[in-house]
Design an enzyme around this catalytic site. Structure first.
Site, short mmCIF file in Angstrom:
data_model
loop_
_atom_site.label_atom_id
_atom_site.label_comp_id
_atom_site.label_asym_id
_atom_site.label_seq_id
_atom_site.Cartn_x
_atom_site.Cartn_y
_atom_site.Cartn_z
N ASN A 1 3.93 -11.71 1.57
CA ASN A 1 3.95 -10.60 2.52
C ASN A 1 3.14 -11.01 3.75
O ASN A 1 1.92 -11.03 3.71
CB ASN A 1 3.35 -9.35 1.85
CG ASN A 1 3.32 -8.16 2.78
OD1 ASN A 1 3.84 -8.22 3.91
ND2 ASN A 1 2.71 -7.08 2.34
N GLY B 1 -6.83 -8.00 0.26
CA GLY B 1 -7.52 -8.54 1.43
C GLY B 1 -9.03 -8.57 1.29
O GLY B 1 -9.75 -8.76 2.27
N GLU C 1 -0.44 -3.39 -6.99
CA GLU C 1 -1.46 -3.94 -6.09
C GLU C 1 -2.64 -2.98 -6.04
O GLU C 1 -2.61 -1.99 -5.29
CB GLU C 1 -0.89 -4.09 -4.67
CG GLU C 1 0.30 -5.00 -4.57
CD GLU C 1 0.45 -5.57 -3.16
OE1 GLU C 1 0.41 -6.79 -3.03
OE2 GLU C 1 0.59 -4.80 -2.19
N HIS D 1 4.02 -0.02 0.36
CA HIS D 1 2.80 -0.85 0.34
C HIS D 1 1.58 0.03 0.60
O HIS D 1 1.66 1.02 1.32
CB HIS D 1 2.91 -1.95 1.40
CG HIS D 1 1.82 -2.97 1.27
ND1 HIS D 1 0.58 -2.78 1.82
CD2 HIS D 1 1.79 -4.15 0.62
CE1 HIS D 1 -0.18 -3.83 1.51
NE2 HIS D 1 0.53 -4.67 0.79
N LYS E 1 2.74 -9.47 6.42
CA LYS E 1 2.16 -8.32 7.12
C LYS E 1 2.38 -8.48 8.63
O LYS E 1 3.38 -9.06 9.03
CB LYS E 1 0.68 -8.14 6.74
CG LYS E 1 0.49 -8.12 5.22
CD LYS E 1 -0.85 -7.63 4.78
CE LYS E 1 -0.90 -7.62 3.25
NZ LYS E 1 -2.14 -7.08 2.71
N SER F 1 -5.43 -10.40 -3.32
CA SER F 1 -6.27 -11.60 -3.28
C SER F 1 -5.81 -12.70 -4.23
O SER F 1 -6.64 -13.38 -4.84
CB SER F 1 -7.74 -11.23 -3.51
OG SER F 1 -8.20 -10.36 -2.48
N GLU G 1 -0.78 -0.26 2.52
CA GLU G 1 -1.07 -0.06 3.95
C GLU G 1 -0.15 1.00 4.55
O GLU G 1 -0.54 1.74 5.44
CB GLU G 1 -0.98 -1.41 4.68
CG GLU G 1 -2.19 -2.28 4.32
CD GLU G 1 -1.90 -3.75 4.16
OE1 GLU G 1 -0.88 -4.24 4.69
OE2 GLU G 1 -2.70 -4.44 3.48
P1 13P Z 1 -3.86 -10.25 0.06
O1 13P Z 1 -3.18 -11.32 -0.76
O2 13P Z 1 -4.18 -10.70 1.44
O3 13P Z 1 -5.00 -9.66 -0.67
O4 13P Z 1 -2.77 -9.07 0.24
C1 13P Z 1 -2.10 -8.59 -0.86
C2 13P Z 1 -1.00 -7.73 -0.41
O5 13P Z 1 -1.23 -6.65 0.09
C3 13P Z 1 0.37 -8.22 -0.58
O6 13P Z 1 1.30 -7.22 -0.30
#
Ligand code: 13P
Length: 250
Positions: A11, A173, A167, A95, A13, A213, A97
C-alpha cells in the site's frame, strides 16, 4: 501450510512520484518474485494507469479507495468502473486512514465493498482496533462489528474476490508490529467468526492478511502462523527490501 495462496499487498498510500514509482517498478520487475505469492500494489489514483502499464502483468494494481456508485456528481471521487476501465482489478477499502482521517463509517465501507464487487473488482476490505480499544479488552468486539458490516454486503458468489486485511491501528506506521502470536490470535478468531456466520467453506478459503509495521525482518515469523495468509505493507513496500516480504514463505 494452508492451501490458501500467500498474498502480499504493497500500500503506497499518498507517496511517490513518477521517478520514485519507476524505481519501485524496477525492483519489483527484477524481483525475483515468488510465483507462489499473489502480489498487488495499492497505487495513488493519479498513477494507477501509469503503474498498470509499467508493472509486469503478474502483479496486480489496486486503487486505495473508490466510491459506491458508478458515476455522477461526486466531485473528487473515482468509481470501480473507472478503475477497471484503465486495466486495474483491485481496490483497498475501509483502510484505517479512510476510517479515522476521513471519517468513513462501517455502513459506507460496506456499501463501497458491495458496489466494487458487483462491478467485478477484487476487494481488500480492512479492519482493525485502536490502541484504546485493545487496552479496554474490546478488540474482538470492534473487529467483529467491522467485519459484520462488510460481510453483510458481500454479494452471493463473490467471496473469491475478497482478501480481508486485519490492521491493528496501533501498529500502522508506528514500528510496533503485533507479535505473531497477537496477530494469529485475532486472525484465528476472525476465521472462526466467518465459519460461524458465513460458512466453513468461506472461512477455509478466504485469505486474511496482516498489516501494521511489517518489515523484511518480521515478515517470516508472521507468515508461519496458521491463519496469517500474507501481509498488507505500507512504508516497507516503497523500498527494495519489499521483495523479501513478498517472498516471506520461501
Ligand atoms: P505500515 O506498514 O507503514 O505500518 O502501514 C501498514 C498499512 O497501513 C498498510 O495498509
Amino acid at each position: 501450510m494452508s492451501s490458501r495462496k500467500f498474498f502480499v499487498g504493497g500500500n503506497w498510500k499518498m507517496n511517490g512520484n513518477k521517478k520514485e514509482i519507476d524505481a519501485i517498478i524496477d525492483f519489483l520487475t527484477v524481483g525475483p518474485i515468488d510465483s507462489n505469492t499473489e502480489l498487488v500494489c495499492g497505487v495513488p489514483s493519479c498513477y494507477l494507469e501509469y503503474a498498470r502499464q509499467k508493472l509486469p502483468a503478474s502483479i496486480g494494481v489496486a486503487a486505495q479507495n473508490c466510491y459506491k456508485v458508478a458515476k455522477g456528481a461526486f466531485t473528487g471521487e473515482i468509481s470501480p468502473a473507472m478503475i477497471k476501465d484503465i486495466g486495474c482489478s483491485w481496490v483497498i477499502l475501509g483502510h484505517s486512514e479512510r476510517r479515522n482521517v476521513f471519517g468513513e463509517s462501517d455502513l459506507l465501507i460496506g456499501e463501497k465493498v458491495a458496489h466494487a464487487l458487483n462491478e467485478g473488482l477484487n476487494v481488500i476490505p480492512c479492519i482493525g482496533e485502536k490502541l484504546e480499544e485493545r487496552e479496554a479488552g474490546k478488540t474482538e468486539e470492534v473487529v467483529f462489528a467491522q467485519l459484520k458490516a462488510i460481510v453483510e454486503k458481500i454479494p452471493e458468489g463473490k467471496w473469491d474476490s475478497v482478501v480481508i486485511a486485519y490492521e491493528p491501528v496501533w501498529a500502522i506506521g508506528t514500528g510496533k508490529t503485533a507479535s505473531p502470536q497477537q496477530a494469529q490470535e485475532v486472525h484465528g478468531k476472525l476465521r472462526q467468526w466467518l465459519a460461524e456466520n458465513v460458512s466453513p467453506d468461506v472461512a477455509q478459503k478466504t485469505r486474511i492478511i496482516y498489516g501494521g509495521s511489517v518489515t523484511a525482518e518480521n515478515c517470516r515469523e508472521l507468515a508461519k502462523e496458521a491463519d496469517i495468509d500474507g501481509s498488507l505493507v505500507g512504508g516497507a513496500s516503497l523500498k527494495p527490501d519489499f521483495v523479501h516480504i513478498v517472498n516471506a514463505t520461501q
